[in-house]
Design an enzyme around this catalytic site. Structure first.
Site, PDB file in Angstrom:
ATOM      1  N   GLU A 183      44.122  43.439  38.337  1.00 40.62           N
ATOM      2  CA  GLU A 183      44.859  42.623  39.303  1.00 40.62           C
ATOM      3  C   GLU A 183      44.129  41.344  39.706  1.00 40.62           C
ATOM      4  OE1 GLU A 183      45.970  45.053  42.635  1.00 40.62           O
ATOM      5  OE2 GLU A 183      47.007  46.534  41.417  1.00 40.62           O
ATOM      6  N   GLU A 200      48.891  51.669  37.094  1.00 39.22           N
ATOM      7  CA  GLU A 200      48.938  52.164  38.478  1.00 39.22           C
ATOM      8  C   GLU A 200      50.377  52.194  38.944  1.00 39.22           C
ATOM      9  OE1 GLU A 200      46.716  50.092  41.534  1.00 39.22           O
ATOM     10  OE2 GLU A 200      44.967  49.953  40.224  1.00 39.22           O
TER      11      GLU A 200
HETATM   12  O1  IFM Z   1      44.390  50.640  46.049  1.00 37.76           O
HETATM   13  C1  IFM Z   1      44.938  49.593  45.335  1.00 37.76           C
HETATM   14  C2  IFM Z   1      44.211  49.410  44.020  1.00 37.76           C
HETATM   15  O2  IFM Z   1      42.853  49.194  44.199  1.00 37.76           O
HETATM   16  C3  IFM Z   1      44.771  48.219  43.285  1.00 37.76           C
HETATM   17  N1  IFM Z   1      46.201  48.304  43.170  1.00 37.76           N
HETATM   18  C4  IFM Z   1      46.956  48.594  44.352  1.00 37.76           C
HETATM   19  C5  IFM Z   1      46.392  49.823  45.042  1.00 37.76           C
HETATM   20  C6  IFM Z   1      47.214  50.142  46.308  1.00 37.76           C
HETATM   21  O3  IFM Z   1      47.180  49.074  47.197  1.00 37.76           O
END
Ligand code: IFM
Length: 467
Positions: free
Chosen positions: A169, A371
């Protein structure tokens, strides 16, 4: 339909779970680890809710065996973890720290011993503080240091890790970290935030070369990707102004990454989005070729859509504007459930996003959902059980959305739930719980929630069909 109410996913579809170093490891002063920007930021008064830090977190550094046992029992094919750069290189560059490498050796061996593929992310936001002191991601030298670090990690772990994710990210690093100021290093900048975005992409491209060169030199194989948190953005109304607002936001959230990575170009509307801030002073000839090295897969993290409308600048003085000031405002979603983060639950937006990216980028490699998951208060507890039916619904509905995208022709190869366990949710600290395993932060005891049992059953059912 499966017993869990899911359509069939491809037989070789990969099921996994994900975490990140600073969010779970703790042991920030152990094993020769150097400080990272998140140590500095979380210890800054007022930065993180309730003054919480990752000093102990889930104590995974000491309890990794217990955590791998949870993964084994869960039955996942793969585990996505991140390597803490300051454990390997306490000052960001220079000689590697043997104790740091040894920790990830042990973790990887434990995973392989449990039959789980280790998928390693090289950067999930814990930049060595020493590099921040030299200018951090605002300067090109940090991208070069990242490539050296990638090479060290690959030389050491590449005999057992074959899937690598360079960055997690970069949107958050560049814009939440350097423009909104709610992530480390916690600054509100203009052009330097855009330089940060560029240098992160450059770091990805340079590291991609090193990861592949290491594999070739050692006669190994390596698959290299990057993880982006892409957004599905929709205009609040049909007005031309709101459509233009979405166009600017899509540039900041999606195009600034996808266009150089997959399209060989910078976004067409940078000036419209950022005006004079986007002066390109941080770019050099040849950078696009480095950034655009072919990817083996694209990691996508997805949680929620955004509804946007046109708005005036937050800051009237052009000289004081940040790179996040792009004249858009959020509009709430009515009539849908919101998670503990206040995020709207709109699973079909996930399908729309995947189909849209597939349509826009002909060079799109296979996708891994690296994710997806939901923060819930998890207050429904009886004895040792945690009844998190909202989280189960969220995961099920988002897997259905992935299945719909596959049905529509998008090549999605796997799904990693965020997260294996409750952990340090950055500026929100510990009260936002994303885990399918509950962590009691007083005792550090782990308790699988109902969602863990549900996901386990789903994986078993899928594995049985694989034969
Ligand atoms: O916890 C975070 C993660 O580190 C990166 N993506 C989003 C998740 C939830 O906010």
């Amino acid at each position: 339909m499966t017993a869990n109410g899911l359509p069939e996913l491809p037989p070789d579809f990969l099921f996994g779970a994900a975490t990140a170093s600073y969010q779970i490891e703790g042991a920030v002063d152990e094993g020769g680890r150097g400080p990272s920007i998140w140590d500095t930021y979380s210890h800054t008064p007022g930065a993180v809710d309730r003054g919480e830090t990752g000093d102990i977190a889930c104590d995974h550094y000491h309890r990794y065996r217990e955590d791998v046992a949870l993964l084994e029992e869960l039955g996942v094919d793969a585990y996505r973890f991140s390597i803490a750069w300051p454990r390997i290189l306490p000052a960001g560059r220079g000689p590697a720290n043997a104790e740091g490498l040894a920790f990830y050796d042990r973790l990887v061996d434990e995973l392989l011993g449990a039959g789980i593929e280790p998928v390693a992310t090289l950067y999930h936001w814990d930049l060595p503080q020493a590099l921040e002191d030299e200018g951090g991601w605002r300067v090109r030298g940090t991208a070069e240091a990242f490539a050296e670090y990638a090479r060290i990690a690959a030389d050491r772990l590449g005999d057992r890790v074959t899937r690598w994710i360079t960055l997690n990210e970069p949107f958050c690093s560049a814009f939440i970290g350097h423009a909104i100021g709610r992530h480390a290093p916690g600054t509100r900048e203009g052009t330097p935030a855009l330089a940060t975005a560029h240098h992160l992409l450059l770091a990805h491209g340079l590291a991609t070369h090193e990861l592949r060169a290491s594999a070739v030199e050692h006669g190994r194989s390596a698959e290299v990707g990057i993880t982006l948190n892409l957004d599905r953005l929709i205009p609040a109304t049909d007005s031309a102004e709101d459509h233009a607002a979405v166009d600017r936001a899509e540039t900041m959230h999606n195009r600034v990454w996808l266009d150089p990575l997959l399209g060989g170009r910078y976004p067409h509307n940078e000036q419209e989005t950022w005006g004079e801030l986007a002066d390109g002073s941080y770019r050099r000839e040849g950078d696009l070729e480095i950034i655009g090295r072919p990817l083996d897969f694209l990691g996508i993290n997805y949680y929620r859509p955004g509804k946007l409308k046109d708005a005036p600048h937050d800051e009237p003085d052009p000289a004081r504007r940040t790179a996040a000031d792009i004249r858009v405002a959020d509009v709430p979603f009515d009539g849908v459930r919101h998670t503990q983060m206040g995020w709207p639950v709109v699973p079909e937006s996930f399908t729309d996003l995947l189909v849209d990216v597939h349509r826009r980028y002909p060079n799109l490699p296979p996708i891994l959902i690296t994710e997806n998951g939901s923060a819930e208060a998890d207050e429904d507890r009886t004895g040792a059980r945690v009844h998190d039916s909202d989280r189960i619904d969220y995961i099920r509905e988002h897997l259905l959305a992935v299945a719909a995208a596959i049905e529509a022709g998008v090549d999605v190869r796997g799904y990693f739930v965020w997260s294996l366990m409750d952990n340090f949710e950055w500026a929100f600290g510990y009260d936002r719980r994303f885990g399918i395993v509950r962590v009691d932060y007083d005792t550090l005891e782990r308790t699988p929630k109902d969602s863990y049992h549900w996901y386990r059953a789903l994986i078993r059912e899928h594995a049985a069909k694989r034969g």
